[in-house]
Design an enzyme around this catalytic site. Sequence first.
Site, PDB file in Angstrom:
ATOM      1  N   LYS A   9      57.743 -66.825   8.262  1.00 37.98           N
ATOM      2  CA  LYS A   9      56.728 -66.382   9.535  1.00 37.98           C
ATOM      3  C   LYS A   9      56.361 -65.369  10.092  1.00 37.98           C
ATOM      4  O   LYS A   9      58.083 -65.205  10.972  1.00 37.98           O
ATOM      5  CB  LYS A   9      56.180 -68.041   9.950  1.00 37.98           C
ATOM      6  CG  LYS A   9      55.561 -67.653  10.495  1.00 37.98           C
ATOM      7  CD  LYS A   9      54.763 -68.936  11.772  1.00 37.98           C
ATOM      8  CE  LYS A   9      53.721 -69.081  12.666  1.00 37.98           C
ATOM      9  NZ  LYS A   9      53.719 -70.433  12.823  1.00 37.98           N
TER      10      LYS A   9
ATOM     11  N   ARG B 162      57.351 -65.280  19.296  1.00 37.87           N
ATOM     12  CA  ARG B 162      58.136 -64.721  18.558  1.00 37.87           C
ATOM     13  C   ARG B 162      57.621 -63.411  18.551  1.00 37.87           C
ATOM     14  O   ARG B 162      58.415 -62.278  18.776  1.00 37.87           O
ATOM     15  CB  ARG B 162      57.345 -64.284  16.705  1.00 37.87           C
ATOM     16  CG  ARG B 162      57.307 -65.727  16.367  1.00 37.87           C
ATOM     17  CD  ARG B 162      56.611 -66.371  15.273  1.00 37.87           C
ATOM     18  NE  ARG B 162      56.872 -67.614  14.720  1.00 37.87           N
ATOM     19  CZ  ARG B 162      57.649 -68.364  13.756  1.00 37.87           C
ATOM     20  NH1 ARG B 162      57.938 -67.730  13.344  1.00 37.87           N
ATOM     21  NH2 ARG B 162      57.702 -70.173  14.085  1.00 37.87           N
TER      22      ARG B 162
ATOM     23  N   LYS C 159      53.518 -79.065  22.283  1.00 40.81           N
ATOM     24  CA  LYS C 159      53.714 -77.700  21.907  1.00 40.81           C
ATOM     25  C   LYS C 159      52.314 -77.589  22.572  1.00 40.81           C
ATOM     26  O   LYS C 159      51.212 -78.551  23.188  1.00 40.81           O
ATOM     27  CB  LYS C 159      53.224 -77.719  20.424  1.00 40.81           C
ATOM     28  CG  LYS C 159      52.970 -75.858  19.970  1.00 40.81           C
ATOM     29  CD  LYS C 159      52.973 -75.685  18.988  1.00 40.81           C
ATOM     30  CE  LYS C 159      51.594 -73.953  18.620  1.00 40.81           C
ATOM     31  NZ  LYS C 159      52.478 -74.296  16.813  1.00 40.81           N
TER      32      LYS C 159
ATOM     33  N   ASP D 231      59.674 -74.474  12.753  1.00 45.36           N
ATOM     34  CA  ASP D 231      58.431 -74.331  13.298  1.00 45.36           C
ATOM     35  C   ASP D 231      57.194 -74.901  13.968  1.00 45.36           C
ATOM     36  O   ASP D 231      57.596 -75.963  12.768  1.00 45.36           O
ATOM     37  CB  ASP D 231      57.562 -73.495  12.153  1.00 45.36           C
ATOM     38  CG  ASP D 231      55.965 -72.665  12.696  1.00 45.36           C
ATOM     39  OD1 ASP D 231      55.765 -73.066  13.536  1.00 45.36           O
ATOM     40  OD2 ASP D 231      55.321 -72.380  12.025  1.00 45.36           O
ATOM     41  N   ASP D 232      57.140 -75.379  15.047  1.00 43.78           N
ATOM     42  CA  ASP D 232      57.331 -76.653  15.950  1.00 43.78           C
ATOM     43  C   ASP D 232      58.124 -77.767  15.612  1.00 43.78           C
ATOM     44  O   ASP D 232      57.502 -78.888  15.831  1.00 43.78           O
ATOM     45  CB  ASP D 232      55.949 -76.584  14.978  1.00 43.78           C
ATOM     46  CG  ASP D 232      54.052 -76.128  15.335  1.00 43.78           C
ATOM     47  OD1 ASP D 232      54.560 -75.470  16.313  1.00 43.78           O
ATOM     48  OD2 ASP D 232      52.809 -76.735  14.925  1.00 43.78           O
TER      49      ASP D 232
ATOM     50  N   ASP E  72      60.443 -72.903  17.756  1.00 44.24           N
ATOM     51  CA  ASP E  72      60.020 -71.780  18.741  1.00 44.24           C
ATOM     52  C   ASP E  72      58.649 -71.845  19.068  1.00 44.24           C
ATOM     53  O   ASP E  72      58.533 -71.417  20.255  1.00 44.24           O
ATOM     54  CB  ASP E  72      59.003 -70.796  17.105  1.00 44.24           C
ATOM     55  CG  ASP E  72      56.939 -72.192  16.823  1.00 44.24           C
ATOM     56  OD1 ASP E  72      58.416 -73.177  16.314  1.00 44.24           O
ATOM     57  OD2 ASP E  72      56.398 -71.402  16.318  1.00 44.24           O
ATOM     58  N   ASN E  73      58.846 -73.247  18.936  1.00 48.11           N
ATOM     59  CA  ASN E  73      58.102 -74.011  20.275  1.00 48.11           C
ATOM     60  C   ASN E  73      58.397 -75.537  20.564  1.00 48.11           C
ATOM     61  O   ASN E  73      58.650 -76.489  19.440  1.00 48.11           O
ATOM     62  CB  ASN E  73      56.582 -73.832  20.876  1.00 48.11           C
ATOM     63  CG  ASN E  73      55.380 -73.434  19.515  1.00 48.11           C
ATOM     64  OD1 ASN E  73      55.487 -72.559  18.740  1.00 48.11           O
ATOM     65  ND2 ASN E  73      55.802 -75.146  18.773  1.00 48.11           N
TER      66      ASN E  73
ATOM     67  N   HIS F 191      53.643 -63.388  12.162  1.00 44.58           N
ATOM     68  CA  HIS F 191      52.377 -63.831  12.980  1.00 44.58           C
ATOM     69  C   HIS F 191      51.767 -63.346  14.575  1.00 44.58           C
ATOM     70  O   HIS F 191      51.630 -63.572  15.429  1.00 44.58           O
ATOM     71  CB  HIS F 191      53.246 -65.529  13.611  1.00 44.58           C
ATOM     72  CG  HIS F 191      51.589 -66.008  13.761  1.00 44.58           C
ATOM     73  ND1 HIS F 191      50.998 -67.224  15.173  1.00 44.58           N
ATOM     74  CD2 HIS F 191      50.241 -66.060  14.271  1.00 44.58           C
ATOM     75  CE1 HIS F 191      50.448 -68.008  14.907  1.00 44.58           C
ATOM     76  NE2 HIS F 191      49.405 -67.074  14.467  1.00 44.58           N
TER      77      HIS F 191
ATOM     78  N   HIS G 214      55.728 -77.205  10.352  1.00 37.94           N
ATOM     79  CA  HIS G 214      54.319 -76.982  11.121  1.00 37.94           C
ATOM     80  C   HIS G 214      53.316 -77.832  10.075  1.00 37.94           C
ATOM     81  O   HIS G 214      53.694 -77.546   8.855  1.00 37.94           O
ATOM     82  CB  HIS G 214      54.033 -75.839  11.216  1.00 37.94           C
ATOM     83  CG  HIS G 214      52.808 -75.082  11.651  1.00 37.94           C
ATOM     84  ND1 HIS G 214      51.609 -75.291  11.503  1.00 37.94           N
ATOM     85  CD2 HIS G 214      52.672 -74.678  12.479  1.00 37.94           C
ATOM     86  CE1 HIS G 214      50.996 -75.186  12.638  1.00 37.94           C
ATOM     87  NE2 HIS G 214      51.209 -74.035  13.505  1.00 37.94           N
TER      88      HIS G 214
ATOM     89  N   CYS H 207      53.852 -70.324  19.131  1.00 41.87           N
ATOM     90  CA  CYS H 207      54.439 -70.053  17.853  1.00 41.87           C
ATOM     91  C   CYS H 207      54.530 -68.035  18.596  1.00 41.87           C
ATOM     92  O   CYS H 207      55.411 -67.590  18.278  1.00 41.87           O
ATOM     93  CB  CYS H 207      53.741 -70.162  16.842  1.00 41.87           C
ATOM     94  SG  CYS H 207      53.820 -69.139  15.487  1.00 41.87           S
TER      95      CYS H 207
END
Lengths: 602, 341
Positions: A145, A87, A405, A45-46, A344-345, A147, A238, A83
């Site tokens: 996660k 997803r 991001k 994540d991130d 994810d990004n 989301h 993240h 994010c």
Amino acid sequence: MNIKGKNLFFKLALATMLTLTLTISTTQVNAQTQSRPNILLIVADDLGYSDLGSYGGEINTPVLDQLAQQGMRYTDFYVAATCSITRSMLMSGTDNHIAGLGNMSELNAPNQVGKPGYEGVLNKRVASVAELLQENGYHTYMAGKWHIGLKPDQIPHARGFERDFSALVGGGSHFDDGWNINWQIPMMPYTEDGRPVKKLPKDFYSTRAYTDKTIQFIEEGRKDNKPFFSYLAFTAPHGPLHLPDDWLRLYKNRYDEGWDGIRQKRLTRMQELDIIDKNANFADRLAFLPRSSGMVPAARVLQGRKMELYAGMVEYMDDQIGRVFDYLKEIGEYDNTVVIFISDNGAEGNDLRSMMAGQPGTMGYLHGMNNFAENNHNSIGRKGTYAEYGPAWAQVSMTPFRIYKGWVAEGGIRSPLIISGPGVKGAGGLNKKAVLHVTDIAPTVLELAGIEHPATYKGRDIEPMQGKSWVGMIEGDTESPRTADDWLGWELFGNRAIRQGDWKITWLYEPFGSEDWQLFNLATDPGEQQDLSNELPEKRQELIALWDEYVETNGVIIGDRSPFEQAGKQLPTRVLESDNYPPVRGLEAVPYEKLLELMNRQ
Amino acid sequence: MNSKIRHIRLLAFVTNLAILSFSAPVFAVDDGARAFWKAREGSTVLSFQFLNLNMQASGAEQFAPGLYIYPNSDAEANIVVASWVRHITLFDRASSFAVNLTGGSVQADIGASRPSDFLPPGATPNSEFSQSSSGYADPTVQLDINLFGTPRLKSNVDLFNYEPTWTVDAAVMLGVPMGEYDDDKLVNLGLNRWFTRIALPVKYHFGAFSPGYMGSFEITPSVWMFEDNDDFLGQTLENDPILQLEAHLTQDFTPTVFGSIDLLYRKGFESTIGGVEAGEELDIGDLGYTLNVTTTDNLTIRASFSSNVFGDNDVENSVIRMQFVYRWHEATENNKKLQHH
């Protein structure tokens, strides 16, 4: 033969046939089971593009580096700029504007609310890859996660995961206190096997917990020999930057030299690893960031402390991934498991805390006061704190790209990609030819599992997948699943981009863009530094036409509000001082130690 | 929070980690909680303490280390201690140097039956008498140097990197016989002799080392040693060393408030006057508590109370203390000037 004898004969014959049938069918099932690999999809994540050792980073990631040695790395893999958008595409294999995340649910513009594709959840126009796998004989597990949906019919258990331990939103505490950054959902909602988790255990730490659950699910489900699809969606690294106490100072003082030096070293390593070309144009330091050599040592220590935490989170995640691999080896499943690792990004350079909880007088501010007000340099990383590492370190994480991001510049949408496992050819190799997209993962997984994407699911029509399977590529048959004519499109918060081959156009809000289309050649200019719009207006126009097609195909609605519409006013002003301006004469005559001594008085 | 204000507060914090660096142990009180916490080199601390001490000895015991007061007596003292502390670096270790000026008054009611040799002029054997003294007591100087756990704290970089766990110091105090002394009196503020204390402060820090979360367990064994007083009612007063153990359990309640549970135990100090043993040795254990409030970036106010709860049953004492501490560092003050520019 009497009747009794005939009955016995028939019974024996029937029993024999049944036995044979069962034997054959069991053999077929076993054969099918053996031929279908397990799939472990790991999402960070991130995480930044260049954070991993195998992508040039200095962060210690031996497990993922080893994975890269066993499998393949890809340089041109794309995700979305944030994010949940990614997803939705990861789960559906189609564009986010179709799958329901045309915008982040938290940030839908007024003119987007209620429109198809802007439901803010993974909608029913698509089937999730987990649903299709579950229906076709796979165990489907998720830890981490989600989301992309909060309601009972939107959560992982309802969208194809037979077992789950899920954080339904993101951005909250990694510890058992469980607060969320968004005051409207003040506590992180977790579910386990579809039921709300009422209380987290005292020693809860997200990365470890998701790993534990992944191992637990696989262990508890492996009795029937069915293959599994396990989605391990870490919430690290993240923000808030949180770590267990004994990991807090793992990288102590490793980033005191400042972002410029670290970034330069990453560039050098990336060139050595052939991730980037030596002659390519790399992104300048963002205009509002000071050069780190001009900062007093104490300021560098304070800024470095945040990067230390970030690096610790990345290494911790790597360590936990190692636990999963060790477990798979222990049970003899590692060699039959295809592992896909992505982020994810782009790395997070926005001040999320300020955006969500930074305005005095708002509910968000009150929420922040109550739950994550502490920010002392020795406190950050622990419970009750909310630290992020900011745009300067985010740019380091996204070396050599521009921005981070949230933006559809390369710094927001490029991700590392490692694939390893049975059938993956070219161990330790690097693919720089393929332009890949997160929507490709679902079709790849389905093909690996021998499943065709259906036109309907549970009686409803579903959208076809837009992504292209990588199976031919990873098996070495082709270099890329895409042809020269294929293209990719992005839109988020009103920022837009199209990539076709080496060409890319972007439309970005100021100050990062001109709020008009700009044209870049990524082969020579991955840092998106040189706008070629004037030199190549026809190429620009060609790509704009593709943008129009993208809008039409996916039902894109440009929002009438954007979180970035005031970015030009919100971001700090340009710093006057930069590497070569103003020119300084005679500074080299002052020994660096002397300078440090002088600075140490500060 | 405004980033400028945050910056000032951060600098103030890191510049002034050390809250206090002195107490008045010679008057039977402890150094105090967090007395040996370190600050940035160049930090200066001014401290004023107001002490009220009450002491009762019903048996043959004595109290008030350093002072000799007759056994079987009651005494009350009101003392002011002014301290100047400078944080320095010695041998690349965080250190401090302190000068302490003490003054006040002490009043004692003495009811012992004593041989006439031990009585001051005018006192009648086997009857009560009172004495008092006021003025300056003996000044002391103290040098403290860290042996383990606290490297130099020369710059803000050092402070930002400073997150102690175990620390061990060595501290040497020297008392200079310059205080009020009347050789015809039993009760004096000055000791009329040099004295020294050697201490080994040990701390364990727990919790995040940031305001609001800091905690510590501190234990300081020390030994007091006294030169002979050769002019004590015309005789020579000799004292054995005092063995002292001081301990504190401290915890921040908020970024600006901490509390402490305090323990002080002293043993020894047997006296000989003119070669004749006088009184029994000290055996006093005090338990107390402290509340410390930082009111501004520079000013801290502390209140504490302690009383003896174990040791010899024939001795009682209590101490009430108020302390005001003002500290600064040039860089912090300059930064404030810039921020307010």
